[in-house]
Design an enzyme around this catalytic site. Structure first.
Site, short mmCIF file in Angstrom:
data_model
loop_
_atom_site.label_atom_id
_atom_site.label_comp_id
_atom_site.label_asym_id
_atom_site.label_seq_id
_atom_site.Cartn_x
_atom_site.Cartn_y
_atom_site.Cartn_z
N HIS A 221 0.83 -1.21 0.00
CA HIS A 221 0.00 0.00 0.00
C HIS A 221 0.86 1.26 0.00
CE1 HIS A 221 0.42 -0.83 4.40
NE2 HIS A 221 0.48 0.49 4.49
N ASP A 251 0.40 -7.71 0.32
CA ASP A 251 0.64 -6.28 0.55
C ASP A 251 2.15 -6.06 0.54
OD1 ASP A 251 0.65 -3.64 1.28
OD2 ASP A 251 -0.27 -3.94 3.26
N GLY A 338 3.13 4.84 10.01
CA GLY A 338 4.54 5.06 9.73
C GLY A 338 5.36 3.79 9.86
N SER A 340 4.38 0.99 8.59
CA SER A 340 4.09 0.19 7.40
C SER A 340 5.35 -0.17 6.64
CB SER A 340 3.17 0.97 6.44
OG SER A 340 1.84 0.85 6.81
N SER A 356 1.89 -4.64 7.50
CA SER A 356 0.79 -4.25 6.62
C SER A 356 -0.15 -3.29 7.31
CB SER A 356 0.03 -5.50 6.14
OG SER A 356 -1.11 -5.14 5.39
#
Length: 453
Positions: A221, A251, A338, A340, A356
């Site tokens: 993402h 992802d 943040g 991720s 994710s």
């Protein structure tokens, strides 16, 4: 990220953000026993004595049992208290004897893996509601279905009806106090300027792309949100997204360094000049102790609670839509915006996943989901390791995150999904939020190895 990168800058870019970690022997003391004990554990004997083993060895035994038991294999999890692998079976006594001889603790269960997989397909067809997730829980031999705080009214009724429709003894439904979301804002590791602002994520693991180019993995993402990335908020971008998958079957993003001479080491930079070398990609096991690095919250630890999880995020592009992601690792490790893309790993250098999303934060706890690294490597053709000092890029020959999975807590007991679970049809309070989440203050990076959940 600049084209002329100093060794210090390269190490910092190797993974986003840090809390001090140091050598594996100095990782969180309470985690050492489950990770390191079992060296020279009992070999299984003719009497079917269960063997003790390291958490990192559990996936290998799991894979052998899958092959040995075939359709009678109904999931497994690592009992960290006893340092043993517990395997669920459906079948006659001969099957149980085979599993015991292989060295596992064996439980006869009612639901087969095929039945549980069929039930998850039914949930996908009937209950893909934003703010929901599900994964098979081998500790209870049921599917654990979770709804976040946004699932109310008609949507809650629809979800509850779908779960009840699976039949008795097939699923457990619980509420989460937080909101499922991707963690694509906040943090300070990698940045991209987009229309209307900026995006911040965390770098996961350095890799070598299929064409030999230096690259890294991060969340899909993040790669969908922006194409160009930098390691400073105002710096010129020096890495470009090559491939991004989100939503759907994963992802993950493969991002290549614009400078082909970039030599980024295969390690997790944990601050204070300390790093953890990443030596291999590995499969996660339910009950396994793990560590998560993120640019917002630093180092945190916890346990794997589920595999092959499905998460239904509220779509950020379609107000009425849902972004469904499948095949994820579920944990009780906290994370925040943040984080991720940041790495999920073991203390001995096994790369497990990429952050994710999930619910909660590092104050109240919650559920967090990770993209398995092995799946991302297979999909992109990349190999782990990114240049001088990098790892060999090998992948453990272990079972995938595929069919059998779970969401059990990693403790040594046989408990189920934790407080707040509502066995459907058994009179639980369907509206009460779960209090099963772990809590812990965010790590400030001040001590050598004090990651908190």
């Amino acid at each position: 990220m600049s084209h002329k990168r100093t060794p210090r800058r390269k190490a910092a870019m190797a993974v986003g953000g840090a809390a001090a970690l140091g050598a594996a022997a100095f990782l969180l003391p309470h985690a050492n026993a489950s990770q390191d004990a079992g060296d020279g554990g009992r070999a299984p004997g003719a009497d079917g004595t269960a063997r003790t083993l390291r958490a990192t060895d559990a996936p290998d035994l799991d894979a052998r049992l899958r092959r040995l038991l075939g359709d009678t294999f109904a999931g497994s999890y690592y009992d960290s208290g006893r340092q043993q692998l517990v395997v669920n079976v459906v079948g006659d006594d001969n099957v149980i004897v085979q599993a015991k001889k292989a060295g596992a603790v064996v439980r006869r269960v009612a639901n087969s893996a095929a039945e549980l997989r069929a039930a998850t397909r039914t949930l996908k067809a009937e209950a893909a509601i934003p703010g929901t997730s599900w994964a098979v829980d081998p500790r209870t031999d049921k599917i654990l279905v979770t709804a976040d705080s946004t699932v109310t009214g008609a949507q809650w009724d629809r979800l509850r009806s779908a779960v009840r429709g699976l039949g008795p003894g097939m699923a457990t439904l619980k509420k989460s106090a937080g909101t499922f979301k991707t963690f694509a804002s906040g943090g300070d590791a990698i940045f991209s300027r987009v229309q209307g602002g900026s995006v911040r994520c965390s770098l996961g693991f350095n890799v070598t792309a299929a064409d030999g180019s230096p690259a890294f993995l991060t969340a899909g993402h993040c790669g969908v949100a922006a194409e160009k990335w930098s390691d400073t908020e105002t710096g010129e971008p020096t890495a470009t997204v090559d491939r991004a998958t989100f939503p759907g079957e994963g992802d993950f993003s493969l991002v290549t360094y614009d400078d082909p001479g970039t030599r980024a080491p295969s390690e997790v930079d944990t601050g204070d000049g300390r790093t953890v070398p990443i030596s291999r990609a590995a499969e996660a096991t339910v009950g396994q102790a793990v560590f998560r690095m993120g640019s917002t919250t630093g180092l945190h630890d916890g346990r794997v609670t589920g595999l092959d999880a499905t998460v239904n995020f509220q779509s950020e592009t379609d107000p009425g839509g849902v972004d469904t992601v499948t095949g994820l690792i579920q944990t009780d490790v906290c994370a925040e915006p943040g984080d991720s893309g940041g790495p999920l790993f073991t203390q001995d250098g096994g790369a497990l996943g990429l952050t994710s999303g999930g619910s909660g934060d590092c104050t109240g706890g919650g559920e967090t989901f990770f993209q398995p690294v092995t799946t991302a490597l297979r999909a992109t053709g990349a190999t782990l390791g990114g240049g001088a000092g990098g790892a060999s890029g090998g992948t453990d020959d272990q079972a995938g995150a595929g069919d059998e999975s779970g969401a059990g807590a990693g403790s040594g007991d046989e408990a189920g999904s934790g407080a707040g679970g509502d066995p459907v049809g058994e009179g639980g309070d369907s509206s009460a939020p779960s209090d099963a989440s772990r809590s812990g203050a965010a790590d400030d990076g001040s001590s050598a190895l004090t990651g908190t959940r």
